[in-house]
Design a protein around this motif. Structure first.
Motif, PDB file in Angstrom:
ATOM      1  N   ILE A  69      21.510  40.817  47.485  1.00 39.78           N
ATOM      2  CA  ILE A  69      21.168  39.146  47.015  1.00 39.78           C
ATOM      3  C   ILE A  69      20.214  38.673  47.658  1.00 39.78           C
ATOM      4  O   ILE A  69      20.391  38.220  49.049  1.00 39.78           O
ATOM      5  CB  ILE A  69      22.625  38.500  47.340  1.00 39.78           C
ATOM      6  CG1 ILE A  69      23.750  39.391  46.471  1.00 39.78           C
ATOM      7  CG2 ILE A  69      22.363  37.337  46.327  1.00 39.78           C
ATOM      8  CD1 ILE A  69      24.899  38.540  45.965  1.00 39.78           C
ATOM      9  N   TYR A  73      18.260  33.333  45.469  1.00 41.97           N
ATOM     10  CA  TYR A  73      19.176  32.966  44.609  1.00 41.97           C
ATOM     11  C   TYR A  73      20.410  32.081  45.240  1.00 41.97           C
ATOM     12  O   TYR A  73      21.531  31.825  44.841  1.00 41.97           O
ATOM     13  CB  TYR A  73      19.973  34.450  44.220  1.00 41.97           C
ATOM     14  CG  TYR A  73      19.076  35.177  43.329  1.00 41.97           C
ATOM     15  CD1 TYR A  73      18.778  34.622  42.087  1.00 41.97           C
ATOM     16  CD2 TYR A  73      18.826  36.238  43.454  1.00 41.97           C
ATOM     17  CE1 TYR A  73      18.041  35.378  41.167  1.00 41.97           C
ATOM     18  CE2 TYR A  73      18.106  37.222  42.602  1.00 41.97           C
ATOM     19  CZ  TYR A  73      17.632  36.685  41.668  1.00 41.97           C
ATOM     20  OH  TYR A  73      16.798  37.396  40.700  1.00 41.97           O
ATOM     21  N   GLU A  75      21.678  28.809  46.152  1.00 46.19           N
ATOM     22  CA  GLU A  75      21.645  27.592  45.541  1.00 46.19           C
ATOM     23  C   GLU A  75      22.007  26.552  47.005  1.00 46.19           C
ATOM     24  O   GLU A  75      22.583  26.984  47.704  1.00 46.19           O
ATOM     25  CB  GLU A  75      22.269  27.373  44.500  1.00 46.19           C
ATOM     26  CG  GLU A  75      22.067  26.194  43.494  1.00 46.19           C
ATOM     27  CD  GLU A  75      22.843  26.186  42.190  1.00 46.19           C
ATOM     28  OE1 GLU A  75      22.707  25.267  41.430  1.00 46.19           O
ATOM     29  OE2 GLU A  75      23.667  27.043  41.813  1.00 46.19           O
ATOM     30  N   LEU A 222      14.668  28.809  42.781  1.00 52.72           N
ATOM     31  CA  LEU A 222      15.613  29.479  41.902  1.00 52.72           C
ATOM     32  C   LEU A 222      14.952  30.005  40.699  1.00 52.72           C
ATOM     33  O   LEU A 222      15.355  31.052  40.009  1.00 52.72           O
ATOM     34  CB  LEU A 222      16.923  28.836  41.666  1.00 52.72           C
ATOM     35  CG  LEU A 222      17.626  28.095  42.971  1.00 52.72           C
ATOM     36  CD1 LEU A 222      18.804  26.983  42.209  1.00 52.72           C
ATOM     37  CD2 LEU A 222      18.369  29.327  43.367  1.00 52.72           C
ATOM     38  N   SER A 226      14.422  33.631  39.567  1.00 52.52           N
ATOM     39  CA  SER A 226      15.133  34.376  38.361  1.00 52.52           C
ATOM     40  C   SER A 226      14.119  35.021  37.444  1.00 52.52           C
ATOM     41  O   SER A 226      14.409  36.070  36.930  1.00 52.52           O
ATOM     42  CB  SER A 226      15.922  33.365  37.579  1.00 52.52           C
ATOM     43  OG  SER A 226      16.881  32.871  38.424  1.00 52.52           O
ATOM     44  N   ILE A 232      20.008  40.614  38.475  1.00 50.62           N
ATOM     45  CA  ILE A 232      21.180  40.107  38.962  1.00 50.62           C
ATOM     46  C   ILE A 232      22.280  40.658  37.943  1.00 50.62           C
ATOM     47  O   ILE A 232      22.022  40.490  36.607  1.00 50.62           O
ATOM     48  CB  ILE A 232      21.224  38.728  39.773  1.00 50.62           C
ATOM     49  CG1 ILE A 232      20.992  37.666  38.555  1.00 50.62           C
ATOM     50  CG2 ILE A 232      20.402  38.851  40.928  1.00 50.62           C
ATOM     51  CD1 ILE A 232      21.318  36.264  39.122  1.00 50.62           C
TER      52      ILE A 232
END
Length: 418
Positions: A69, A73, A75, A222, A226, A232
């Motif tokens: 991860i 990502y 936050e 972010l 993405s 993901i």
């Protein structure tokens, strides 16, 4: 001086209601009991890693699934409130952040209600009710806490001054772009419903341009991650169904906090009763604002029902695939402020004193029961395990989880079991 003292006392007693779950926990078991879901299993873990990053341990970026991860990502990484990590350990940061959200929500709603000519008592009571919803929603960042303040500006100001710009900029920096964006957008129709006279539209441009720019500054990584980063799990996570009727029923069941599968549903009963009464009674109100607020809430719930189906999946193709895993149920984050305004305005205009007292009573029970939902079962288990015969304690746990509440209370109050 007396007026200042009166205001101070009013806020003091109502704020006690906001933190009563802290106080009860400390008094009974000597430590604070918190809701583990999305707090201890996610929030605290993220905050721990963010704390290590801010203190110079960049390698901690690879903690999540051994680096599978990616950091972009994560936050909340660039929220200004993370500066507190330099001063506080993980535990103190969590509780400071949690208390600040509730206090900001309280005073934010109090300011909004007062601007609508609501009495100090009802404004404070509504502020506690709104803080209760903040407690239920467990928001990421400060967006929901300051939502009433933003609405206050839209309703009462024609232009922003330096102080307003500064507060809005900080709110945007500390808000979740993905989770709060619909709440900000829905403030526009909500403000038009509440404002009877013509409005200077320039205020909308000022408020939302500051919020959007500041929120993008702390969340843009972010968006870029993405779009350009590795896929993901959420891109293949189907969070929507295909039956709009079932979706509609589930959405309204959630609104009335009806979940019979959860043994703790008993703590939501007062809020369920209050919600049902408020919607029924307000539908008969002659006040235009009340009817419009009711219409607004129902419209959001219907829209949420539609967005919770797979009707939009045909649109989410190509670069828009990332939205397949987006939880559009978050559009209901505007409902707490609309619901609380509906309650406050209905109470203010209600002439029947007995009904008014009953609504105060059931709303007070709602606030109290939600506050005690997490600590009370743990406290009860602590004392029962300490004083009950072992076999009777296990029997008590079993009947509670089976939601056999009559047998549960019979067992608990039977002196022979101790």
């Amino acid at each position: 001086m007396n007026l200042y003292k009166s205001n101070y006392q009013t806020h003091f007693y109502f704020i006690l209601l906001i933190v009563i779950h802290y106080l009860i926990s400390i008094i009974c078991v000597g430590q604070i009991i918190v809701e583990p879901h999305d707090n201890l299993d996610i929030g605290v873990v993220y905050d721990h890693v963010i704390s290590k990053i801010y203190k110079g341990d960049i390698q901690s970026l690879g903690y999540f699934l051994s680096g599978e991860i990616k950091w972009y990502y994560l936050e909340k990484l660039f929220y200004p409130i993370n500066i507190l990590h330099y001063l506080l350990d993980d535990k103190l940061f969590y509780f400071t952040n949690d208390i600040l959200k509730k206090l900001f929500a309280y005073f934010s709603f109090y300011l909004l209600a007062k601007s609508l000519s609501v009495s100090k008592f009802n404004s404070a009571f509504g502020a506690v009710l709104y803080s209760m919803f903040i407690y239920i929603k467990m928001p990421q960042g400060m967006g929901l806490s300051f939502l009433p303040y933003i609405l206050y500006l839209l309703l009462n100001k024609d232009a922003l001054n330096k102080k307003h710009y500064f507060v809005l900029f900080l709110v945007g920096l500390n808000s979740s772009l993905f989770q709060d964006i619909f709440s900000f957008i829905f403030l526009i129709p909500l403000s038009f419903l509440l404002k009877n006279k013509s409005k200077n539209l320039n205020i909308y441009f000022q408020v939302f341009s500051v919020l959007l720019i500041s929120s993008m500054l702390s969340n843009i990584y972010l968006v870029i991650g993405s779009v350009l980063g590795d896929p993901i799990h959420r891109e293949v996570w189907n969070v929507r169904g295909n039956d709009i009727i079932i979706s509609f029923l589930n959405v309204f069941k959630d609104f009335f906090t009806i979940n019979f599968d959860n043994p703790l549903f008993i703590f939501y009963i007062p809020l369920s009763i209050l919600s049902a009464l408020l919607l029924i009674l307000s539908s008969f109100s002659k006040q235009k604002n009340i009817r419009l607020l009711l219409f607004f809430i129902i419209s959001v719930l219907i829209l949420k029902s539609i967005l919770n189906t797979d009707l939009l999946d045909s649109i989410f193709i190509g670069i828009l695939d990332i939205f397949r895993g987006y939880n559009f149920a978050r559009i209901d984050r505007i409902i707490p402020i609309a619901y609380t305004l509906l309650f406050v305005l209905y109470i203010v205009n209600l002439k029947n004193k007995n009904l008014k007292k009953f609504l105060y009573c059931i709303s007070f029970l709602s606030i109290l029961s939600i506050q005690l939902k997490t600590p009370l079962p743990i406290i009860g288990q602590y004392y029962l395990k300490k004083n009950m015969y072992t076999e009777k304690f296990e029997e008590t746990k079993k009947v509670f989880l089976e939601q056999n509440y009559i047998q549960f209370f019979e067992t608990v109050f039977n002196k022979k079991n101790y």
